[in-house]
Scaffold this motif. Structure first.
Motif, PDB file in Angstrom:
ATOM      1  N   GLU A  33       0.830  -1.211   0.000  1.00  0.00           N
ATOM      2  CA  GLU A  33       0.000   0.000   0.000  1.00  0.00           C
ATOM      3  C   GLU A  33       0.866   1.263   0.000  1.00  0.00           C
ATOM      4  N   VAL A  34       1.963   1.233   0.747  1.00  0.00           N
ATOM      5  CA  VAL A  34       2.896   2.365   0.737  1.00  0.00           C
ATOM      6  C   VAL A  34       3.423   2.578  -0.680  1.00  0.00           C
ATOM      7  N   ASP A  35       3.860   1.485  -1.305  1.00  0.00           N
ATOM      8  CA  ASP A  35       4.402   1.575  -2.662  1.00  0.00           C
ATOM      9  C   ASP A  35       3.340   2.013  -3.665  1.00  0.00           C
ATOM     10  N   GLN A  36       2.104   1.571  -3.469  1.00  0.00           N
ATOM     11  CA  GLN A  36       1.016   1.994  -4.349  1.00  0.00           C
ATOM     12  C   GLN A  36       0.824   3.510  -4.268  1.00  0.00           C
ATOM     13  N   ILE A  37       0.916   4.062  -3.073  1.00  0.00           N
ATOM     14  CA  ILE A  37       0.808   5.508  -2.894  1.00  0.00           C
ATOM     15  C   ILE A  37       1.942   6.216  -3.622  1.00  0.00           C
ATOM     16  N   ILE A  38       3.165   5.717  -3.454  1.00  0.00           N
ATOM     17  CA  ILE A  38       4.326   6.362  -4.087  1.00  0.00           C
ATOM     18  C   ILE A  38       4.228   6.297  -5.604  1.00  0.00           C
ATOM     19  N   THR A  39       3.832   5.142  -6.141  1.00  0.00           N
ATOM     20  CA  THR A  39       3.733   5.024  -7.602  1.00  0.00           C
ATOM     21  C   THR A  39       2.586   5.878  -8.144  1.00  0.00           C
ATOM     22  N   TRP A  40       1.489   5.979  -7.393  1.00  0.00           N
ATOM     23  CA  TRP A  40       0.369   6.838  -7.795  1.00  0.00           C
ATOM     24  C   TRP A  40       0.834   8.291  -7.859  1.00  0.00           C
ATOM     25  N   LEU A  41       1.580   8.714  -6.847  1.00  0.00           N
ATOM     26  CA  LEU A  41       2.015  10.108  -6.748  1.00  0.00           C
ATOM     27  C   LEU A  41       3.028  10.474  -7.828  1.00  0.00           C
ATOM     28  N   THR A  42       3.952   9.565  -8.133  1.00  0.00           N
ATOM     29  CA  THR A  42       5.103   9.902  -8.979  1.00  0.00           C
ATOM     30  C   THR A  42       5.036   9.394 -10.418  1.00  0.00           C
ATOM     31  N   GLY A  43       4.239   8.367 -10.650  1.00  0.00           N
ATOM     32  CA  GLY A  43       4.202   7.772 -11.988  1.00  0.00           C
ATOM     33  C   GLY A  43       5.252   6.695 -12.202  1.00  0.00           C
ATOM     34  N   TYR A  44       6.078   6.428 -11.189  1.00  0.00           N
ATOM     35  CA  TYR A  44       7.050   5.339 -11.313  1.00  0.00           C
ATOM     36  C   TYR A  44       6.316   4.009 -11.325  1.00  0.00           C
ATOM     37  N   THR A  45       6.895   3.027 -12.011  1.00  0.00           N
ATOM     38  CA  THR A  45       6.410   1.653 -11.902  1.00  0.00           C
ATOM     39  C   THR A  45       7.018   1.064 -10.631  1.00  0.00           C
ATOM     40  N   GLN A  46       6.531  -0.099 -10.218  1.00  0.00           N
ATOM     41  CA  GLN A  46       7.103  -0.754  -9.038  1.00  0.00           C
ATOM     42  C   GLN A  46       8.576  -1.074  -9.266  1.00  0.00           C
ATOM     43  N   VAL A  47       8.922  -1.524 -10.457  1.00  0.00           N
ATOM     44  CA  VAL A  47      10.313  -1.853 -10.772  1.00  0.00           C
ATOM     45  C   VAL A  47      11.189  -0.600 -10.682  1.00  0.00           C
ATOM     46  N   GLN A  48      10.705   0.514 -11.227  1.00  0.00           N
ATOM     47  CA  GLN A  48      11.465   1.764 -11.150  1.00  0.00           C
ATOM     48  C   GLN A  48      11.628   2.219  -9.699  1.00  0.00           C
ATOM     49  N   GLU A 105      -2.459   9.369   6.168  1.00  0.00           N
ATOM     50  CA  GLU A 105      -3.834   8.927   5.927  1.00  0.00           C
ATOM     51  C   GLU A 105      -3.916   7.407   5.921  1.00  0.00           C
ATOM     52  N   LEU A 106      -2.931   6.747   5.337  1.00  0.00           N
ATOM     53  CA  LEU A 106      -2.878   5.291   5.322  1.00  0.00           C
ATOM     54  C   LEU A 106      -2.820   4.758   6.755  1.00  0.00           C
ATOM     55  N   ALA A 107      -1.936   5.326   7.551  1.00  0.00           N
ATOM     56  CA  ALA A 107      -1.763   4.882   8.936  1.00  0.00           C
ATOM     57  C   ALA A 107      -3.003   5.161   9.785  1.00  0.00           C
ATOM     58  N   LYS A 108      -3.783   6.146   9.399  1.00  0.00           N
ATOM     59  CA  LYS A 108      -5.000   6.481  10.148  1.00  0.00           C
ATOM     60  C   LYS A 108      -6.196   5.644   9.708  1.00  0.00           C
ATOM     61  N   GLY A 109      -5.953   4.721   8.766  1.00  0.00           N
ATOM     62  CA  GLY A 109      -7.008   3.792   8.389  1.00  0.00           C
ATOM     63  C   GLY A 109      -7.899   4.219   7.237  1.00  0.00           C
ATOM     64  N   ARG A 110      -7.556   5.293   6.543  1.00  0.00           N
ATOM     65  CA  ARG A 110      -8.371   5.694   5.392  1.00  0.00           C
ATOM     66  C   ARG A 110      -8.300   4.624   4.307  1.00  0.00           C
ATOM     67  N   SER A 111      -9.351   4.533   3.530  1.00  0.00           N
ATOM     68  CA  SER A 111      -9.357   3.559   2.437  1.00  0.00           C
ATOM     69  C   SER A 111      -8.404   4.025   1.336  1.00  0.00           C
ATOM     70  N   MET A 112      -7.846   3.075   0.606  1.00  0.00           N
ATOM     71  CA  MET A 112      -6.947   3.417  -0.502  1.00  0.00           C
ATOM     72  C   MET A 112      -7.688   4.271  -1.532  1.00  0.00           C
ATOM     73  N   GLN A 113      -8.949   3.999  -1.725  1.00  0.00           N
ATOM     74  CA  GLN A 113      -9.744   4.772  -2.689  1.00  0.00           C
ATOM     75  C   GLN A 113      -9.739   6.258  -2.312  1.00  0.00           C
ATOM     76  N   LYS A 114      -9.903   6.556  -1.035  1.00  0.00           N
ATOM     77  CA  LYS A 114      -9.897   7.955  -0.592  1.00  0.00           C
ATOM     78  C   LYS A 114      -8.489   8.537  -0.633  1.00  0.00           C
ATOM     79  N   ILE A 115      -7.503   7.754  -0.213  1.00  0.00           N
ATOM     80  CA  ILE A 115      -6.114   8.230  -0.218  1.00  0.00           C
ATOM     81  C   ILE A 115      -5.675   8.582  -1.634  1.00  0.00           C
ATOM     82  N   LEU A 116      -6.071   7.759  -2.609  1.00  0.00           N
ATOM     83  CA  LEU A 116      -5.686   7.968  -3.996  1.00  0.00           C
ATOM     84  C   LEU A 116      -6.633   8.912  -4.739  1.00  0.00           C
ATOM     85  N   ARG A 117      -7.486   9.577  -3.979  1.00  0.00           N
ATOM     86  CA  ARG A 117      -8.370  10.616  -4.521  1.00  0.00           C
ATOM     87  C   ARG A 117      -9.200  10.112  -5.695  1.00  0.00           C
ATOM     88  N   GLU A 118      -9.742   8.890  -5.562  1.00  0.00           N
ATOM     89  CA  GLU A 118     -10.555   8.298  -6.645  1.00  0.00           C
ATOM     90  C   GLU A 118     -12.018   8.624  -6.454  1.00  0.00           C
TER      91      GLU A 118
END
Length: 118
Positions: A33-48, A105-118
């Motif tokens: 989930e941490v990595d999903q947030i970082i890749t969402w924010l930056t556009g990097y792939t997981q490999v990058q 927000e992740l640590a406070k229990g927010r859903s990934m959908q809300k964190i990723l502004r979907e």
């Protein structure tokens, strides 16, 4: 007189990433989930992202080389370290604080959908 860059700009993303993951895991969340947030924010792939972590890339370089900073990141608002994220003038510091806010927000229990502004 030239301004001295913030110390955090020279810190490796990997050195902070371990703290993001530990914070998330203490609250029952995951590294994925941490990595999903970082890749969402930056556009990097997981490999990058994994390459940057292994190479100990600093924050300045990490954000400068980001493939595509997510346009929805500007909807991230609120306080981080007592400062309103949306009022931070320094562009690089604002990007770092967007990331900090999303991890909080992740640590406070927010859903990934809300964190990723979907």
């Amino acid at each position: 007189m030239t301004e001295v860059p913030h110390r955090v700009y020279r810190m490796s993303v990997a050195s902070v990433h371990v703290h993001y993951v530990a914070k998330a895991e203490r609250k029952g969340r995951s590294r994925e989930e941490v990595d999903q947030i970082i890749t969402w924010l930056t556009g990097y792939t997981q490999v990058q992202l994994d390459t940057h972590l292994a190479d100990k890339t600093d924050f300045e370089t990490f954000f400068a080389q980001a493939p595509r900073l997510n346009p929805a990141r500007t909807t991230i608002t609120g306080l981080i370290c007592g400062v309103r994220v949306e009022t931070i003038e320094d562009p690089l510091m604002r990007e770092i604080r967007y990331l900090d806010k999303m991890i909080d927000e992740l640590a406070k229990g927010r859903s990934m959908q809300k964190i990723l502004r979907e």
